[in-house]
Design an enzyme around this catalytic site. Structure first.
Site, PDB file in Angstrom:
ATOM      1  N   HIS A 268      75.616  55.939  23.459  1.00  0.00           N
ATOM      2  CA  HIS A 268      74.640  55.492  24.455  1.00  0.00           C
ATOM      3  C   HIS A 268      75.329  54.551  25.434  1.00  0.00           C
ATOM      4  CE1 HIS A 268      74.701  52.144  21.596  1.00  0.00           C
ATOM      5  NE2 HIS A 268      74.323  51.390  22.622  1.00  0.00           N
TER       6      HIS A 268
ATOM      7  N   HIS B 116      79.642  51.926  29.918  1.00  0.00           N
ATOM      8  CA  HIS B 116      80.577  52.678  29.087  1.00  0.00           C
ATOM      9  C   HIS B 116      79.827  53.197  27.863  1.00  0.00           C
ATOM     10  CE1 HIS B 116      80.535  48.730  27.161  1.00  0.00           C
ATOM     11  NE2 HIS B 116      80.869  49.370  26.051  1.00  0.00           N
TER      12      HIS B 116
END
Length: 149
Positions: free
Chosen positions: A7, A92
């Site tokens: 995620h 990220h």
């Protein structure tokens, strides 16, 4: 990391009381941002090359929209008493944590990480963490991004 745990963290909230949860879900459901076209953009690591703390996949694409979503979530959660992290938001996807190996981590191995693999983010999700479990994240609720284009 378990593949179901991949995620992009928009905001880390930390410990959340049951009293905060109702208000949190209300303010998150009021966020009105657009769906995002995002792409994988290589890989890197946080920490030393001998023993990286985090191996991550980079994210590119509609970063302006992602930053807008981040700002909206920060503004909404602030109403519930949550504090913004001091470190800058850096989108990220965490792939692995706490490298343990007999040999130094091979930094050259990440040079062939995928670039350009895309997806449409049409929701953001409130998650709970269960440390030492795999997968370690549980979806509490998902909030659709505005589907008007």
């Amino acid at each position: 990391m378990h593949p179901q745990d991949y995620h992009i963290t928009i905001q880390f909230l930390g410990e959340t009381t049951p009293e905060q949860m109702g208000g949190l879900q209300t303010v998150l459901s009021s966020i009105n941002e657009q769906p995002l076209s995002l792409k994988l953009n290589g890989a890197g690591f946080f920490g030393s090359s001998k023993a990286p703390r985090i191996l991550w996949a980079g994210v590119s694409g509609n970063l302006t929209g992602l930053n807008n979503l981040h700002a909206s979530v920060i503004q909404a959660t602030h109403q519930c008493g949550f504090i913004v992290e001091e470190r800058r938001f850096a989108a990220h996807i965490t792939l692995a944590r706490n490298y343990v190996g007999e040999h130094e981590f091979n930094v050259e191995a990440i040079q062939s990480a995928p670039i350009g693999v895309g997806w449409k983010a049409d929701r953001f999700t409130l998650m709970s963490t269960h440390m030492n479990a795999s997968p370690m994240y549980e979806i509490i609720e998902s909030y659709p991004l505005n589907l008007r284009f």
